[in-house]
Design a protein around this motif. Sequence first.
Motif, mmCIF file in Angstrom:
data_model
loop_
_atom_site.group_PDB
_atom_site.id
_atom_site.type_symbol
_atom_site.label_atom_id
_atom_site.label_comp_id
_atom_site.label_asym_id
_atom_site.label_seq_id
_atom_site.Cartn_x
_atom_site.Cartn_y
_atom_site.Cartn_z
ATOM 1 N N ARG A 1 -8.033 -10.147 -2.602
ATOM 2 C CA ARG A 1 -8.781 -10.587 -1.422
ATOM 3 C C ARG A 1 -8.217 -11.892 -0.871
ATOM 4 N NH1 ARG A 1 -13.495 -8.778 0.083
ATOM 5 N NH2 ARG A 1 -13.914 -7.928 -1.994
ATOM 6 N N ALA A 2 -7.822 -12.797 -1.762
ATOM 7 C CA ALA A 2 -7.294 -14.086 -1.314
ATOM 8 C C ALA A 2 -5.968 -13.945 -0.578
ATOM 9 C CB ALA A 2 -7.116 -15.010 -2.524
ATOM 10 N N GLN A 3 -5.292 -12.812 -0.770
ATOM 11 C CA GLN A 3 -3.975 -12.636 -0.157
ATOM 12 C C GLN A 3 -4.026 -11.980 1.227
ATOM 13 O OE1 GLN A 3 -0.723 -11.364 -2.906
ATOM 14 N NE2 GLN A 3 -2.340 -11.186 -4.445
ATOM 15 N N ILE A 4 -5.147 -11.383 1.581
ATOM 16 C CA ILE A 4 -5.215 -10.656 2.851
ATOM 17 C C ILE A 4 -4.906 -11.558 4.051
ATOM 18 C CG2 ILE A 4 -6.663 -9.254 4.352
ATOM 19 C CD1 ILE A 4 -5.824 -7.918 1.702
ATOM 20 N N PRO A 5 -5.497 -12.762 4.143
ATOM 21 C CA PRO A 5 -5.133 -13.625 5.278
ATOM 22 C C PRO A 5 -3.649 -13.973 5.302
ATOM 23 C CG PRO A 5 -7.145 -14.407 4.219
ATOM 24 C CD PRO A 5 -6.575 -13.373 3.316
ATOM 25 N N LEU A 6 -3.044 -14.111 4.124
ATOM 26 C CA LEU A 6 -1.618 -14.427 4.072
ATOM 27 C C LEU A 6 -0.775 -13.255 4.568
ATOM 28 C CD1 LEU A 6 -1.428 -16.256 0.612
ATOM 29 C CD2 LEU A 6 -1.315 -17.295 2.893
ATOM 30 N N VAL A 7 -1.198 -12.037 4.254
ATOM 31 C CA VAL A 7 -0.486 -10.860 4.756
ATOM 32 C C VAL A 7 -0.519 -10.846 6.283
ATOM 33 C CG1 VAL A 7 -0.496 -8.344 4.876
ATOM 34 C CG2 VAL A 7 -0.879 -9.475 2.684
ATOM 35 N N HIS A 8 -1.679 -11.163 6.859
ATOM 36 C CA HIS A 8 -1.774 -11.212 8.320
ATOM 37 C C HIS A 8 -0.895 -12.330 8.885
ATOM 38 C CE1 HIS A 8 -4.824 -8.174 9.227
ATOM 39 N NE2 HIS A 8 -5.396 -8.503 8.078
ATOM 40 N N GLU A 9 -0.787 -13.439 8.166
ATOM 41 C CA GLU A 9 0.117 -14.506 8.606
ATOM 42 C C GLU A 9 1.561 -14.017 8.621
ATOM 43 O OE1 GLU A 9 -0.105 -18.663 7.427
ATOM 44 O OE2 GLU A 9 -1.971 -18.233 6.360
ATOM 45 N N ILE A 10 1.935 -13.261 7.585
ATOM 46 C CA ILE A 10 3.291 -12.713 7.516
ATOM 47 C C ILE A 10 3.533 -11.788 8.705
ATOM 48 C CG2 ILE A 10 4.757 -11.072 6.271
ATOM 49 C CD1 ILE A 10 4.867 -13.691 4.901
ATOM 50 N N ALA A 11 2.581 -10.893 8.966
ATOM 51 C CA ALA A 11 2.734 -9.949 10.078
ATOM 52 C C ALA A 11 2.891 -10.691 11.406
ATOM 53 C CB ALA A 11 1.538 -9.003 10.128
ATOM 54 N N LEU B 1 5.012 -8.747 14.429
ATOM 55 C CA LEU B 1 4.619 -7.348 14.461
ATOM 56 C C LEU B 1 3.376 -7.181 15.327
ATOM 57 C CD1 LEU B 1 4.844 -6.314 10.691
ATOM 58 C CD2 LEU B 1 6.607 -6.063 12.441
ATOM 59 N N ARG B 2 3.240 -6.047 15.975
ATOM 60 C CA ARG B 2 1.979 -5.691 16.623
ATOM 61 C C ARG B 2 1.028 -5.252 15.510
ATOM 62 N NH1 ARG B 2 -0.245 -3.359 21.472
ATOM 63 N NH2 ARG B 2 -2.486 -3.523 21.104
ATOM 64 N N SER B 3 -0.080 -5.969 15.325
ATOM 65 C CA SER B 3 -1.056 -5.651 14.283
ATOM 66 C C SER B 3 -2.299 -5.033 14.904
ATOM 67 C CB SER B 3 -1.445 -6.915 13.498
ATOM 68 O OG SER B 3 -0.341 -7.413 12.768
ATOM 69 N N LEU B 4 -2.826 -3.987 14.249
ATOM 70 C CA LEU B 4 -3.998 -3.287 14.755
ATOM 71 C C LEU B 4 -5.022 -3.112 13.653
ATOM 72 C CD1 LEU B 4 -2.157 -0.512 16.773
ATOM 73 C CD2 LEU B 4 -3.569 -2.299 17.766
ATOM 74 N N SER B 5 -6.281 -3.343 13.985
ATOM 75 C CA SER B 5 -7.406 -3.130 13.082
ATOM 76 C C SER B 5 -8.640 -2.945 13.960
ATOM 77 C CB SER B 5 -7.587 -4.327 12.144
ATOM 78 O OG SER B 5 -8.706 -4.164 11.312
ATOM 79 N N ILE B 6 -9.339 -1.812 13.790
ATOM 80 C CA ILE B 6 -10.461 -1.491 14.671
ATOM 81 C C ILE B 6 -11.722 -1.285 13.846
ATOM 82 C CG2 ILE B 6 -11.350 0.158 16.356
ATOM 83 C CD1 ILE B 6 -8.501 0.691 17.227
#
Length: 331
Positions: free
Chosen positions: A87-97, A102-107
């Motif tokens: 869970r702590a890594q999810i924001p970091l993954v979005h930072e990487i994207a 990258l075009r990031s999508l989440s609905i």
Amino acid sequence: MARNTTLFLIDASSYIYRAFHALPPLTSPGGMPTNAVYGFATMVLKLLRDTAATHVAAVFDAPGRNFRHEAFPEYKANRAAMPDELRAQIPLVHEIADALRLRSLSIDGVEADDVIASICRRMAGRGVDVVVVTGDKDLMQVVGPHVKLWDTMRDRWCDEAEVERRMGVSPAQVPEVLGLMGDSVDNVPGVKGIGEKTATALIRRFGSIEGVLAGLDELESEKTVRGAAKLAALLRADPEAARLSRRLVELDCDIAIDADDIEDFRHPGVDPDAIRPLLTRLGFQSLLKSLPGGGSAPARVDVRDAATPDEVAAVVARVRQAGSAGFACEG
């Protein structure tokens, strides 16, 4: 739209989980867990490098419940909570994207697979070739003339023929098979007593779950299906279990997405100046070396025009003194 345009859709949520469980624990210089982030960044950078992709998107699961929980509250109820280290890594993954542009999508209210399926239908309908980067078998149902799956961790491709080989049915019939057999990973019940082989045999024989339910009298005397009479009794006793399970596994291909054209997914290329500080903060030295220019900071360049013979001669003299030189040409 030119048919040789290829859109790469990354099933980001799937890769995050796979990286987290496949890689040993890693931590940043600041003590943050980073194995899932490292796996995601490595995969994306390799994808961009190996394919020279011009159109890319990363699709993430939205947090919270979705329409499948409304239909079946126990959907995915058997899954353990996300580990705190992940869970702590999810924001970091979005930072990487974001840093990789990258075009990031989440609905909200739908899963990443539904978003991917909707993009596939829209783009394939316009003649765009789509490669879904995933290892998720549920996405086999989106495979078609313009859509393939690519599991980069195993370097395994899946087209229509491969779906037929692995599942025994066409891509369109994959949710029919999954609906009958259920899915223990997502807590989709299916029909008790029906496994993959039997489900495949039934769908091959009757075409769909509704076809099976409409042909129960015929099924009772079917010689090519083992235990046919017992299966018919099971389906008569609870036909809604099969229908519900099919609704849970079938992907929604009609999600509204803020992307109407392939150019909405154009990737402008990796900007080393954007990604380098983040990789440095996370301690990903090996990935820094894979960036254009390696891990070094960009050189400062003094740009001047050489407009006269004397000015050109001066440049030549400086090059001879330095022993080597690089050139950038315009026009």
